[in-house]
Design a protein around this motif. Structure first.
Motif, PDB file in Angstrom:
ATOM      1  N   PRO B 193      -2.924   2.549 -18.565  1.00  0.00           N
ATOM      2  CA  PRO B 193      -2.653   0.053 -18.391  1.00  0.00           C
ATOM      3  C   PRO B 193      -2.841  -0.324 -17.170  1.00  0.00           C
ATOM      4  O   PRO B 193      -1.743   0.708 -16.329  1.00  0.00           O
ATOM      5  N   LEU B 194      -3.937  -0.660 -16.481  1.00  0.00           N
ATOM      6  CA  LEU B 194      -3.314  -1.239 -15.342  1.00  0.00           C
ATOM      7  C   LEU B 194      -2.037  -1.700 -15.167  1.00  0.00           C
ATOM      8  O   LEU B 194      -1.101  -1.393 -13.494  1.00  0.00           O
ATOM      9  N   GLY B 195      -1.431  -2.435 -15.632  1.00  0.00           N
ATOM     10  CA  GLY B 195       0.670  -2.763 -15.701  1.00  0.00           C
ATOM     11  C   GLY B 195       0.825  -1.203 -15.478  1.00  0.00           C
ATOM     12  O   GLY B 195       2.278  -1.947 -14.832  1.00  0.00           O
ATOM     13  N   THR B 196       0.911  -0.432 -15.890  1.00  0.00           N
ATOM     14  CA  THR B 196       1.673   0.684 -15.826  1.00  0.00           C
ATOM     15  C   THR B 196       1.411   1.418 -14.288  1.00  0.00           C
ATOM     16  O   THR B 196       2.251   1.648 -13.544  1.00  0.00           O
ATOM     17  N   VAL B 197       0.087   1.230 -14.475  1.00  0.00           N
ATOM     18  CA  VAL B 197      -0.285   1.820 -12.730  1.00  0.00           C
ATOM     19  C   VAL B 197       0.519   1.178 -12.109  1.00  0.00           C
ATOM     20  O   VAL B 197       1.173   1.141 -10.741  1.00  0.00           O
ATOM     21  N   LYS B 198       0.550  -0.385 -11.741  1.00  0.00           N
ATOM     22  CA  LYS B 198       1.332  -2.096 -10.974  1.00  0.00           C
ATOM     23  C   LYS B 198       2.707  -1.166 -11.112  1.00  0.00           C
ATOM     24  O   LYS B 198       3.439  -1.166  -9.612  1.00  0.00           O
ATOM     25  N   SER B 199       3.218  -1.146 -12.450  1.00  0.00           N
ATOM     26  CA  SER B 199       5.005  -0.787 -11.413  1.00  0.00           C
ATOM     27  C   SER B 199       5.006  -0.172 -11.438  1.00  0.00           C
ATOM     28  O   SER B 199       6.278   0.349 -10.944  1.00  0.00           O
ATOM     29  N   ARG B 200       4.123   1.507 -11.399  1.00  0.00           N
ATOM     30  CA  ARG B 200       4.726   2.512 -10.668  1.00  0.00           C
ATOM     31  C   ARG B 200       4.433   2.291  -9.323  1.00  0.00           C
ATOM     32  O   ARG B 200       5.055   3.239  -8.666  1.00  0.00           O
ATOM     33  N   VAL B 201       3.135   1.587  -8.882  1.00  0.00           N
ATOM     34  CA  VAL B 201       3.391   1.664  -7.487  1.00  0.00           C
ATOM     35  C   VAL B 201       4.807   0.643  -6.542  1.00  0.00           C
ATOM     36  O   VAL B 201       4.813   1.112  -5.708  1.00  0.00           O
ATOM     37  N   ARG B 202       5.503  -0.390  -7.548  1.00  0.00           N
ATOM     38  CA  ARG B 202       6.349  -1.381  -7.039  1.00  0.00           C
ATOM     39  C   ARG B 202       7.266  -0.470  -7.240  1.00  0.00           C
ATOM     40  O   ARG B 202       8.439  -0.123  -6.120  1.00  0.00           O
ATOM     41  N   LEU B 203       7.797   0.159  -7.715  1.00  0.00           N
ATOM     42  CA  LEU B 203       9.064   1.183  -8.620  1.00  0.00           C
ATOM     43  C   LEU B 203       9.044   2.060  -7.143  1.00  0.00           C
ATOM     44  O   LEU B 203       9.831   2.406  -6.707  1.00  0.00           O
ATOM     45  N   GLY B 204       7.835   2.611  -6.586  1.00  0.00           N
ATOM     46  CA  GLY B 204       7.332   3.637  -5.796  1.00  0.00           C
ATOM     47  C   GLY B 204       7.826   3.568  -4.397  1.00  0.00           C
ATOM     48  O   GLY B 204       9.080   3.824  -3.391  1.00  0.00           O
ATOM     49  N   LEU B 205       7.787   2.067  -4.504  1.00  0.00           N
ATOM     50  CA  LEU B 205       8.156   0.647  -2.761  1.00  0.00           C
ATOM     51  C   LEU B 205       8.898   0.988  -2.867  1.00  0.00           C
ATOM     52  O   LEU B 205      10.479   1.113  -1.443  1.00  0.00           O
ATOM     53  N   LYS B 206      10.093   0.398  -4.097  1.00  0.00           N
ATOM     54  CA  LYS B 206      11.011   0.324  -4.253  1.00  0.00           C
ATOM     55  C   LYS B 206      12.405   1.313  -3.638  1.00  0.00           C
ATOM     56  O   LYS B 206      12.809   0.984  -3.081  1.00  0.00           O
ATOM     57  N   LYS B 207      11.433   2.231  -4.037  1.00  0.00           N
ATOM     58  CA  LYS B 207      13.200   3.237  -4.341  1.00  0.00           C
ATOM     59  C   LYS B 207      12.295   4.584  -2.470  1.00  0.00           C
ATOM     60  O   LYS B 207      13.297   4.246  -2.314  1.00  0.00           O
ATOM     61  N   LEU B 208      11.383   3.651  -2.330  1.00  0.00           N
ATOM     62  CA  LEU B 208      11.177   4.350  -0.563  1.00  0.00           C
ATOM     63  C   LEU B 208      11.759   3.057   0.128  1.00  0.00           C
ATOM     64  O   LEU B 208      13.380   3.898   0.925  1.00  0.00           O
ATOM     65  N   GLN B 209      12.004   1.951  -0.198  1.00  0.00           N
ATOM     66  CA  GLN B 209      13.137   1.009   0.592  1.00  0.00           C
ATOM     67  C   GLN B 209      14.578   2.003   0.296  1.00  0.00           C
ATOM     68  O   GLN B 209      15.573   1.754   1.480  1.00  0.00           O
ATOM     69  N   ALA B 210      15.123   1.487  -0.692  1.00  0.00           N
ATOM     70  CA  ALA B 210      16.307   2.004  -1.221  1.00  0.00           C
ATOM     71  C   ALA B 210      16.565   3.899  -0.214  1.00  0.00           C
ATOM     72  O   ALA B 210      17.537   3.516   0.281  1.00  0.00           O
ATOM     73  N   VAL B 211      15.862   4.497  -0.309  1.00  0.00           N
ATOM     74  CA  VAL B 211      15.993   5.525   0.221  1.00  0.00           C
ATOM     75  C   VAL B 211      16.560   5.510   2.500  1.00  0.00           C
ATOM     76  O   VAL B 211      17.490   5.760   2.618  1.00  0.00           O
ATOM     77  N   SER B 212      15.592   4.957   2.470  1.00  0.00           N
ATOM     78  CA  SER B 212      15.872   4.460   3.807  1.00  0.00           C
ATOM     79  C   SER B 212      16.488   3.677   4.511  1.00  0.00           C
ATOM     80  O   SER B 212      16.671   3.384   5.807  1.00  0.00           O
ATOM     81  N   MET B 213      17.137   2.375   3.040  1.00  0.00           N
ATOM     82  CA  MET B 213      18.097   2.218   3.843  1.00  0.00           C
ATOM     83  C   MET B 213      19.704   3.108   3.789  1.00  0.00           C
ATOM     84  O   MET B 213      20.484   2.576   4.518  1.00  0.00           O
ATOM     85  N   ARG B 214      19.662   3.815   3.690  1.00  0.00           N
ATOM     86  CA  ARG B 214      20.972   4.512   3.675  1.00  0.00           C
ATOM     87  C   ARG B 214      21.848   5.370   4.651  1.00  0.00           C
ATOM     88  O   ARG B 214      20.511   5.509   5.562  1.00  0.00           O
TER      89      ARG B 214
END
Ligand SMILES: [Zn+2]
Lengths: 231, 214
Positions: B193-214
């Motif tokens: 579903p489109l919604g699943t793709v969108k949330s995977r992308v958003r989660l990925g972005l969030k995770k990248l941000q979280a990691v690089s803030m350390r």
């Protein structure tokens, strides 16, 4: 600070260069008003840069560095024409195009006006005027809308995804007030009744995606671009 | 790499780590490629340009060939040449305070590719008459100085970060950037579903941000 922004997904697709140009035009117009989203896109570009850095290399075979430099020397004239050109469109012309409203703040809109002058405004209803732009494509309709101060737009549905960026003034509907720079995405099935604020006209850029073609009797009854049109 | 945006003042105050990074961002990037690109910008240095060419031409080609529909091994050299031509011509607008060489070259490549496909493909949907990619994807709008981690660590971090993501999130981000696919194309391809793709992308972005803030 603005309240209505493109989604992070949309900003990412903008950064990756995957958005249809008409939609990207709306994002770009919003960016010129929104430092927050500008920063996000800049961040996403870094992601693009790291994908580039980590790509598996593939050597060009049809040209060398020397050939490129040769071409650069030959093309010196073209290079000059590629330098950012002064936008020749005058403030007066912009004023005429938008019927005496005092703007324009966005470079991209100024340039867009240049290739569409003179705008042809069509009266949709007592308080709503519309100028449809030539875009050279069929998947999206790009137009300007102007709602007279205090004017109401008849309640309407959306047949395709519709994106509106407020260029000047503000309008409101059941869900809130939208100010200059706000980016509003309406999905098919979202019904709303916009109204311009009392003290000034509201000017908007609107991009409507052509709906998926419906077949059969219902399809024939659906006008692809009936946004903002009175029932 | 992905870090907090600069104008969120409150989060700077709350996180001393970011203040340190903010100081860094005032300095020029000192990675090799950014230095070379500045030399091209300031001195029209052909020697520096030649080194950038050797490094980036194969990367640009690799990116274009394997990832972008409408481009194949035959016409990709032409596109690579267009990109490098533009890098030379536009070098003056490169600002090491705002982005690194690879990020800037990525955006030059992106815009060149959009114009190239528009001119050479039968699909004309990606057009707004009178506008070029540089008008819409305007670099004064999408190159902002922001808090970032030091450039030399950038590549390594990006690689590591992407590998820390759950496979399905990394795959979606890769498809957006490398394959140039829209979210809906990805949803069709992966039968999600489109919604699943969108949330995977958003989660990925969030995770990248979280990691690089350390
Ligand atoms: Zn925004």
């Amino acid at each position: 600070m603005l309240k209505n922004h493109p989604s992070d997904n949309t900003l990412l697709e903008f950064s990756a260069g995957n958005l249809p140009s008409a939609v990207a035009l709306c994002v770009s117009t919003h960016l010129s008003h929104c430092p927050e989203c500008k920063n996000k896109v800049s961040e996403y570009n870094v992601l693009g840069g790291s994908f580039l850095k980590n790509t598996i290399k593939s050597e060009p075979v049809n040209f060398s560095f020397d050939q490129l430099m040769q071409r650069i020397e030959n093309d010196q004239k073209d290079a000059e024409s590629l330098l950012p050109k002064e936008l020749k469109i005058s403030k007066e012309k912009v004023k005429t195009a938008f019927e005496n409203t005092n703007r324009v703040n966005e470079k991209v809109i100024t340039k867009l006006l240049k290739s569409n002058e003179p705008l042809t405004w069509r009266k949709v209803s007592k308080s709503l005027h519309e100028a449809v732009l030539k875009t050279g494509q069929s998947t999206h309709e790009v137009c300007f809308h102007k709602i007279k101060k205090g004017g109401k737009v008849v309640e309407h549905d959306h047949k395709g995804v519709e994106i509106t960026v407020v260029l000047e003034g503000s309008f409101s509907d059941e869900s809130g007030t939208y100010k200059t720079g706000d980016y509003i995405e309406m999905q098919p099935g979202n019904i709303h009744k916009p109204r311009a604020t009392q003290n000034s006209d509201c000017l908007c850029l609107t991009v409507v995606e052509a709906p998926v073609k419906l077949t059969g009797v219902i399809g024939k009854m659906v006008n692809p671009f009936i946004s903002f049109r009175p029932r | 790499m992905l870090t907090a945006v600069q104008n969120r003042k409150d989060s700077h105050e709350a996180r001393p780590v970011e203040n340190k990074d903010l100081v860094k961002s005032k300095h020029h990037r000192d990675d090799e490629w950014s230095v070379l690109l500045e030399k091209v910008a300031n001195d029209r240095c052909q020697n520096s340009f030649s080194r950038l060419f050797d490094h980036f031409a194969p990367l640009i080609k690799g990116f274009c060939v394997s990832n972008i529909s409408g481009i194949n091994a035959d016409n990709s050299d032409e596109l690579v040449q267009e990109v490098l031509l533009k890098v030379w011509r536009k070098a003056e607008s490169f600002d090491a305070k705002k982005s690194s060489a690879s990020t800037w070259i990525f955006t030059v490549m992106r815009n060149t590719r959009i114009d190239y496909l528009r001119k050479h493909s039968k699909h004309t949907n990606n057009v707004v008459d009178g506008l070029e990619a540089d008008d819409i994807w305007d670099e004064t709008l999408d190159h902002q100085p922001f808090v970032y981690l030091q450039q030399s660590r950038d590549a390594q971090l990006a690689r590591n970060h992407l590998s820390t993501l759950p496979v399905e999130q990394a795959r979606c981000l890769r498809k957006v950037y490398l394959e140039g696919k829209s979210h809906s194309e990805i949803s069709q391809e992966l039968d999600l579903p489109l919604g699943t793709v969108k949330s995977r992308v958003r989660l990925g972005l969030k995770k990248l941000q979280a990691v690089s803030m350390r």
